[in-house]
Write a protein that holds these residues in place. Sequence first.
Motif: not given
Length: 321
Positions: A46-53, A175-183, A193-198
């Motif tokens: 999770v730490l790496l996911y929010v960092t990659f975001l 985490p990198l794939t999930l961050a890319w999908l989130t972006e 956008r709200q999810w990414q801001a949170t």
Amino acid sequence: MSGKEWLQRRQVGVYAVVVVLAVAVAASRPAAARAVERVIDPVLAVLLYVTFLEIPFVRLRRAFTNTRFVGAALAMNFLVVPVVVWVLTRVFLQEPVVLVGALMVLLTPCIDYVVPFTKLAGGDAEQLTATTPALMLVQLLLLPVYLWLFVGPRVAEVVEAGPFIEAFLFLIALPLTLAWLTEAWAERSASGRQWQATMGWLPVPMMAATLFVVVASQFPRVRSSIDQVAAVVPVYVAFLVVVPLLARVAVSLLEMDVGEGRALVFTSVTRNSLVVLPLALALPAGYELAPAVVVTQTLVELAGMVTLTRVVPAWLLPENE
């Protein structure tokens, strides 16, 4: 000042408090260590996911083509660092079991929490992220070679690919794939956008959670054998001092910018202790002390990382250079 800014400005103090709390919990409830250990990988993911975001993927794509940085990271980790490790272990360590544990952890560069620590110090986190596949592959190939050269074939034979590949897939690729999908989601919808801001609130709390679970789960293992593993602490401290200075020399020789230079310092000094620990646990009879030696490096390094996130940008590689 917003709550997010307050957290970012006081994050080092938050981390220090969390580490002290983790030590207190581990000392008072050592039996809980095994349960806490099970959540290290999920918390780290999770730490790496929010960092990659927080890394724009346009910059990440460019980072893959920077062969100069990749070459410098490989040279520091697999040419310079082994020489430093050989010298330090020959000066400070006499006990073979302690030597094996120290070699296993010091010869393997970190591929996970080095990224958020680099970002925390203002380093080029996307460049370091792009370099992790090469670091993972080369350490997998060279660790048996270095163990064979330094201590002989018996220990080299226990090195397996599994823990390295599993760590890369779960802690980097997923985490990198999930961050890319989130972006991609955030580009197309307001809810994205709200999810990414949170998620932007979470890097500091997740780093604090990572420090807590690592320290709370590993401290009892070190405490139970502190008399035997104490000899390795000077090696780890010296490593934290010497390697950043050598990386700083490399930065000057290669005329790197500040962001790349800070990333090179952190990849050179941060070690792969959480991935190496299963290898240490798999060592044959007679090497039961090796896991405690690996865990000791984790605890020393965490204190060192919190310090280096201040020292590197303030003194070793300041912005005004």
